[in-house]
Scaffold this motif. Sequence first.
Motif, PDB file in Angstrom:
ATOM      1  N   ALA A 104       0.824  -1.224   0.000  1.00  0.00           N
ATOM      2  CA  ALA A 104       0.000   0.000   0.000  1.00  0.00           C
ATOM      3  C   ALA A 104       0.849   1.261   0.000  1.00  0.00           C
ATOM      4  O   ALA A 104       0.358   2.339  -0.364  1.00  0.00           O
ATOM      5  CB  ALA A 104      -0.926  -0.008   1.209  1.00  0.00           C
ATOM      6  N   GLN A 105       2.131   1.130   0.406  1.00  0.00           N
ATOM      7  CA  GLN A 105       3.014   2.294   0.432  1.00  0.00           C
ATOM      8  C   GLN A 105       3.697   2.533  -0.908  1.00  0.00           C
ATOM      9  O   GLN A 105       4.406   3.542  -1.072  1.00  0.00           O
ATOM     10  CB  GLN A 105       4.093   2.103   1.509  1.00  0.00           C
ATOM     11  N   LEU A 106       3.475   1.644  -1.881  1.00  0.00           N
ATOM     12  CA  LEU A 106       4.142   1.754  -3.171  1.00  0.00           C
ATOM     13  C   LEU A 106       3.261   2.458  -4.193  1.00  0.00           C
ATOM     14  O   LEU A 106       2.034   2.462  -4.096  1.00  0.00           O
ATOM     15  CB  LEU A 106       4.505   0.362  -3.703  1.00  0.00           C
ATOM     16  N   ALA A 107       3.915   3.025  -5.187  1.00  0.00           N
ATOM     17  CA  ALA A 107       3.182   3.591  -6.315  1.00  0.00           C
ATOM     18  C   ALA A 107       2.407   2.478  -7.015  1.00  0.00           C
ATOM     19  O   ALA A 107       2.827   1.316  -7.028  1.00  0.00           O
ATOM     20  CB  ALA A 107       4.149   4.253  -7.283  1.00  0.00           C
ATOM     21  N   SER A 108       1.282   2.832  -7.600  1.00  0.00           N
ATOM     22  CA  SER A 108       0.372   1.840  -8.167  1.00  0.00           C
ATOM     23  C   SER A 108       1.063   0.925  -9.172  1.00  0.00           C
ATOM     24  O   SER A 108       0.886  -0.306  -9.138  1.00  0.00           O
ATOM     25  CB  SER A 108      -0.807   2.545  -8.843  1.00  0.00           C
ATOM     26  N   ARG A 109       1.868   1.461 -10.066  1.00  0.00           N
ATOM     27  CA  ARG A 109       2.516   0.654 -11.092  1.00  0.00           C
ATOM     28  C   ARG A 109       3.481  -0.353 -10.473  1.00  0.00           C
ATOM     29  O   ARG A 109       3.555  -1.500 -10.905  1.00  0.00           O
ATOM     30  CB  ARG A 109       3.251   1.579 -12.067  1.00  0.00           C
ATOM     31  N   LYS A 110       4.219   0.067  -9.461  1.00  0.00           N
ATOM     32  CA  LYS A 110       5.162  -0.834  -8.795  1.00  0.00           C
ATOM     33  C   LYS A 110       4.418  -1.917  -8.017  1.00  0.00           C
ATOM     34  O   LYS A 110       4.837  -3.068  -7.958  1.00  0.00           O
ATOM     35  CB  LYS A 110       6.059  -0.033  -7.850  1.00  0.00           C
ATOM     36  N   ARG A 111       3.319  -1.522  -7.385  1.00  0.00           N
ATOM     37  CA  ARG A 111       2.516  -2.475  -6.623  1.00  0.00           C
ATOM     38  C   ARG A 111       1.988  -3.580  -7.541  1.00  0.00           C
ATOM     39  O   ARG A 111       2.047  -4.778  -7.207  1.00  0.00           O
ATOM     40  CB  ARG A 111       1.370  -1.718  -5.951  1.00  0.00           C
ATOM     41  N   LYS A 112       1.495  -3.200  -8.705  1.00  0.00           N
ATOM     42  CA  LYS A 112       0.958  -4.171  -9.665  1.00  0.00           C
ATOM     43  C   LYS A 112       2.058  -5.102 -10.173  1.00  0.00           C
ATOM     44  O   LYS A 112       1.835  -6.300 -10.365  1.00  0.00           O
ATOM     45  CB  LYS A 112       0.298  -3.449 -10.825  1.00  0.00           C
ATOM     46  N   ALA A 113       3.264  -4.552 -10.392  1.00  0.00           N
ATOM     47  CA  ALA A 113       4.362  -5.358 -10.908  1.00  0.00           C
ATOM     48  C   ALA A 113       4.763  -6.439  -9.912  1.00  0.00           C
ATOM     49  O   ALA A 113       5.024  -7.593 -10.290  1.00  0.00           O
ATOM     50  CB  ALA A 113       5.558  -4.459 -11.225  1.00  0.00           C
TER      51      ALA A 113
END
Length: 380
Positions: free
Chosen positions: A187-196
Amino acid sequence: MSQIVLKTNASIQEIGAARWQALAGNDNPFNSFAFLHALEQSGCVAAHTGWQPQHLSVETETGELLGVVPAYLKGHSQGEYVFDHAWADAFQRAGGKYYPKLQISIPFTPATAPKLLTKQDAPSSTKSLLIDGLERACQQLNLSSAHATFLPPEDLELFTEHQWLERHDRQYHWRNQNYQSFDDFLAQLASRKRKAIRKERRTVHDHGLKIEWLSGKDIQEHHWDSFFAFYMDTGSRKWGQPYLNRDFFSLIGESMGDKIVLMLAHDGTDYVAGTLNLVGRDTLFGRYWGCNQHIPNLHFELCYYQAIDYAIEKKLQTVEAGAQGEHKIARGYEPITTRSAHFIPHDGFREAVKDYLDEERRHIALDQELLKGYTPFKKE
């Protein structure tokens, strides 16, 4: 202080388990008697491997042990992770003899750990006496240099007070911000990084692998057999000659199994990959990894994401995932500075190395600031 005695010891056994451990404490598994003794007992660390034990001790005249330093006479520069091959080449081209040198380190281990180990109530000057002893040993043995690597800040400060040269390098560590679950971290990551990251973990899950965490008496010899095969495969591909033998793993399993977390991936029939971790007071140290078949993203899952899962569950503050690897940044591991200190008696050589290290530290500092901008965390 009453009269003190500085001694070099040709094996850690000469100092003894109880006496060494009373100084090392239980915060860091690598400077423990069990780990260092296993390296010697297995023959991984010995004169014939280029790691001749030369542990320094400070005792009172009555034999009370005040301080120790893990130290080795080195006949090469392998297994240190702080590279001085260029220094050796320059010194030898100028007519000097670079090897043997004195190495103050944990063999084959790029993990920060205290090296100046002293009794809690030892006189405040004891650590300085240990450094003096290292310098004296270096000079009496006519060695080119002494190198204390992967130092905590408090050790580094003392070495630099003695005019040892300071060197910086870089690793990537994960920090636990009181996460309650892996999703809290994501949840602390940017959306694109979280999805990756979710996609990488899903790839492994889709292969139907089961991942086991094994510690203590749950680790049996057949587990070590599987892991050692993985270790040998990776070691042979990466550096040609793996440093550790099969006996070493059985020895640490027996003597410090409660500090070990062996993570093994099973495909329903056989183990296909594994990673070895050691546990400190507040840190999980990732050390070795290997596999016998290619499964996309399995390396990331076992070495990075499972380590994060473990740290969150056990409420550890840090995961140290070993040396190198800028690819760790995208997976939530942040760049940190590692430090070492170097004693060079030869004035001309010392000045040349000092100039090099001054410039190297500037570059490391600039790179650190640049790399921090690539972390996957949300930008405020």
